[in-house]
Every structure is written in structure tokens, then in C-alpha cells.
Design an enzyme around this catalytic site. Sequence first.
Site, mmCIF file in Angstrom:
data_model
loop_
_atom_site.group_PDB
_atom_site.id
_atom_site.type_symbol
_atom_site.label_atom_id
_atom_site.label_comp_id
_atom_site.label_asym_id
_atom_site.label_seq_id
_atom_site.Cartn_x
_atom_site.Cartn_y
_atom_site.Cartn_z
ATOM 1 C CE LYS A 171 -25.050 11.190 -16.689
ATOM 2 N NZ LYS A 171 -26.060 10.964 -17.732
ATOM 3 C CG ASP B 251 -29.730 11.633 -18.114
ATOM 4 O OD1 ASP B 251 -29.545 12.828 -18.408
ATOM 5 O OD2 ASP B 251 -28.842 10.916 -17.612
ATOM 6 C CG ASN C 150 -26.460 -4.255 -25.144
ATOM 7 O OD1 ASN C 150 -26.162 -3.216 -25.731
ATOM 8 N ND2 ASN C 150 -25.685 -4.808 -24.235
ATOM 9 C CB THR D 129 -23.321 -7.761 -24.132
ATOM 10 O OG1 THR D 129 -22.146 -7.162 -24.692
ATOM 11 C CG2 THR D 129 -22.924 -8.900 -23.206
ATOM 12 C CB ALA D 130 -28.010 -11.210 -25.793
HETATM 13 P P1 ATR Z 1 -23.451 4.664 -21.666
HETATM 14 O O1 ATR Z 1 -23.244 5.343 -20.350
HETATM 15 O O2 ATR Z 1 -23.349 5.593 -22.846
HETATM 16 O O3 ATR Z 1 -24.668 3.825 -21.714
HETATM 17 P P2 ATR Z 1 -21.979 2.224 -21.462
HETATM 18 O O4 ATR Z 1 -22.585 1.923 -20.148
HETATM 19 O O5 ATR Z 1 -20.523 1.963 -21.671
HETATM 20 O O6 ATR Z 1 -22.157 3.748 -21.852
HETATM 21 O O7 ATR Z 1 -22.818 1.442 -22.588
HETATM 22 C C1 ATR Z 1 -22.541 1.555 -23.946
HETATM 23 C C2 ATR Z 1 -23.615 0.826 -24.710
HETATM 24 O O8 ATR Z 1 -23.381 0.962 -26.131
HETATM 25 C C3 ATR Z 1 -23.654 -0.675 -24.454
HETATM 26 O O9 ATR Z 1 -24.978 -1.116 -24.585
HETATM 27 C C4 ATR Z 1 -22.759 -1.213 -25.569
HETATM 28 O O10 ATR Z 1 -22.997 -2.588 -25.890
HETATM 29 P P3 ATR Z 1 -22.290 -3.751 -24.983
HETATM 30 O O11 ATR Z 1 -23.077 -3.820 -23.717
HETATM 31 O O12 ATR Z 1 -22.420 -4.980 -25.819
HETATM 32 O O13 ATR Z 1 -20.867 -3.310 -24.791
HETATM 33 C C5 ATR Z 1 -23.207 -0.336 -26.701
HETATM 34 N N1 ATR Z 1 -22.236 -0.225 -27.811
HETATM 35 C C6 ATR Z 1 -21.066 0.430 -27.798
HETATM 36 N N2 ATR Z 1 -20.461 0.361 -29.022
HETATM 37 C C7 ATR Z 1 -21.287 -0.367 -29.826
HETATM 38 C C8 ATR Z 1 -21.250 -0.785 -31.196
HETATM 39 N N3 ATR Z 1 -20.220 -0.468 -31.996
HETATM 40 N N4 ATR Z 1 -22.285 -1.515 -31.684
HETATM 41 C C9 ATR Z 1 -23.340 -1.830 -30.881
HETATM 42 N N5 ATR Z 1 -23.435 -1.466 -29.580
HETATM 43 C C10 ATR Z 1 -22.425 -0.736 -29.046
#
Ligand code: ATR
Length: 269
Positions: free
Chosen positions: A65, A102, A150, A152-153
Site C-alpha cells: 500500500k 478503507d 498503541n 508503542t505509545a
Molecule cells: P497494519 O498495516 O495491520 O496496521 P502494522 O503497520 O505492522 O500493520 O501495525 C500493526 C499494529 O498492531 C501496530 O499498532 C502494533 O503495535 P506496535 O506499534 O507496538 O508494534 C499492533 N500490534 C501487533 N501485535 C500486537 C499485539 N500482540 N498486542 C498489541 N498490539 C499489537
Amino acid sequence: MTRYCVFGHPIGHSKSPAIHAAFAAQTGENIEYVAIEAPLDDFAGAWQTFVASGGQGANVTVPFKEEAYRLCTQLTEQARRAGAVNTLRLLPDGNLEGDTTDGVGLVADLKRQGARLQGANILVLGAGGAVRGVLAPLLAHDPAGLTVANRTAAKASALAQDFADLGTIRGGGFDSVAGPFDLVINGTSASLSGELPPLPDDLFAEGALAYDMMYGAEPTVFMAWAAERGARSVDGLGMLVEQAAASFARWRGVVPETAPVLSTLRQAL
Ligand code: ATR
């Protein structure tokens, strides 16, 4: 016959060809729509090959994307905000237009579910690409407040800053979340691995809706967790169909009916 496709990697399980075939049958539009697995290192080449074979537009899914966004010579405001596109359209003048459907797809499905957005207190979980793509259409409906939380805050805070000109939005870690919320949208990919973000028990207001952007034959862990805490919980299958309908409308100028297509997909899950 006009050719369209969805690009992804992997793409084998995509429901988009079936959805667009159903839209075409319903509207009488003469289109072909296929799934193409683009090589990870040459999305641009895959698009060029498709255009050379008569392709006029495409959907784009994980992981292309952002790359598709960079390829575009014209962007809708939504796409510019999202920094990613899921819909490509070759324009008559040769420009390549990028849009993201989306967010409008999510909002259309939320409305179908009877969710009230205006004046609502909304929580969005996650701060990745999926969440970035839906914030502008949510804020356009004038919620009382939108919180992005999130793991990661810092990513949530940065995202909130990027969208601060569109409405009342704040970002932080899961521990900073203070409800109750009328609508909680799970945009993390945690459901994929059957995990649940650490959330407080008193998250939901009376009559709250819990929406998982993921879907499957069974309710996701997030949906089950929310239902146990009194929220009405739904998955993201409707969002998938609504974003497809918005792409179809952009390409063909005809808005397909989503309800029958959604019902067929639901039965086949
Ligand atoms: P997408 O395109 O699906 O948004 P991405 O950009 O990789 O994929 O983002 C994944 C999101 O899911 C992020 O917000 C990630 O949190 P981090 O930014 O801290 O990595 C979140 N995420 C993935 N696995 C997680 C888990 N087990 N618990 C909480 N958050 C999770």
C-alpha cells in the site's frame, strides 16, 4: 471488457475477486477482476505489466500500500493523509490516481451496524498503517473525542499529532486509556495471533460497539473479550465489502449493493 486486479503478497486467499465478480454481475458492468501476487521487490514492474495487458485499475493490499502510494502521480485527500493507497485508477490523461477506501469502508459498515459517530467517544487500538488509513473519515463525523492507543505509545502520539487539525484526537499507550467509550475499534494485528491488547475492564459505555477490523469464521479474541464485558461486538467482514464497493464505484461510477454480497461471504466463512 475492462481489467482490474488486486495486488498483494501473498494473495491466494483474497476474497476481492469474488466480491468484485458479484458487484459486476449485480450491476451489469463488464469487468474482469483477478488476483496477482506481485514480487516483493518489484511492485512497480507488476503494475506496469498489468497496464500493458490492458489493466485500468487495481486494489492494493499488504504489503504494497505504501509503495503504491509512491507510484501515484495524483492522490485523493484521504490517500495523502493515509500515506497509503488501496485503489489505483489509470486516468485518461495517463496520470495514476491513488485513493484509499478503507476508512470510508469502515465508516459505511459502522453506520450499517447502527453505530453513532457524531458526539461519540471513540477508542482506536493500534497505530499502524491500518489505523492511519481510517482516522480521517472517523474524525470527519465529528466525534466528541478520538483516542488512539498503541503498544508503542510514541507511535500513537505521533499519529494523533498528524491528525490534530481534523478534530479532537489524542494518542498514548494502553495504560493511558480512560473510558468509557461508545465505540472501540481494534486496528491492531493482535487478533491474527490470537492475542489481546492489555485493556482495562471498564472500557465500554452502555450500549457500546466493539469493532474488530479483522474477521474470521469465529469471533476474534477481542470480540469475545468485549462481549463478556457487555459490548455488542462485530468483525471487519463488512468493512472488507464496503471498501471494495467504494473502489468499484470509483472505477465504474456505479455504486453496488453490499448487503447481498456480505451475506454470501458470511455464509462461506
Ligand atoms: P497494519 O498495516 O495491520 O496496521 P502494522 O503497520 O505492522 O500493520 O501495525 C500493526 C499494529 O498492531 C501496530 O499498532 C502494533 O503495535 P506496535 O506499534 O507496538 O508494534 C499492533 N500490534 C501487533 N501485535 C500486537 C499485539 N500482540 N498486542 C498489541 N498490539 C499489537
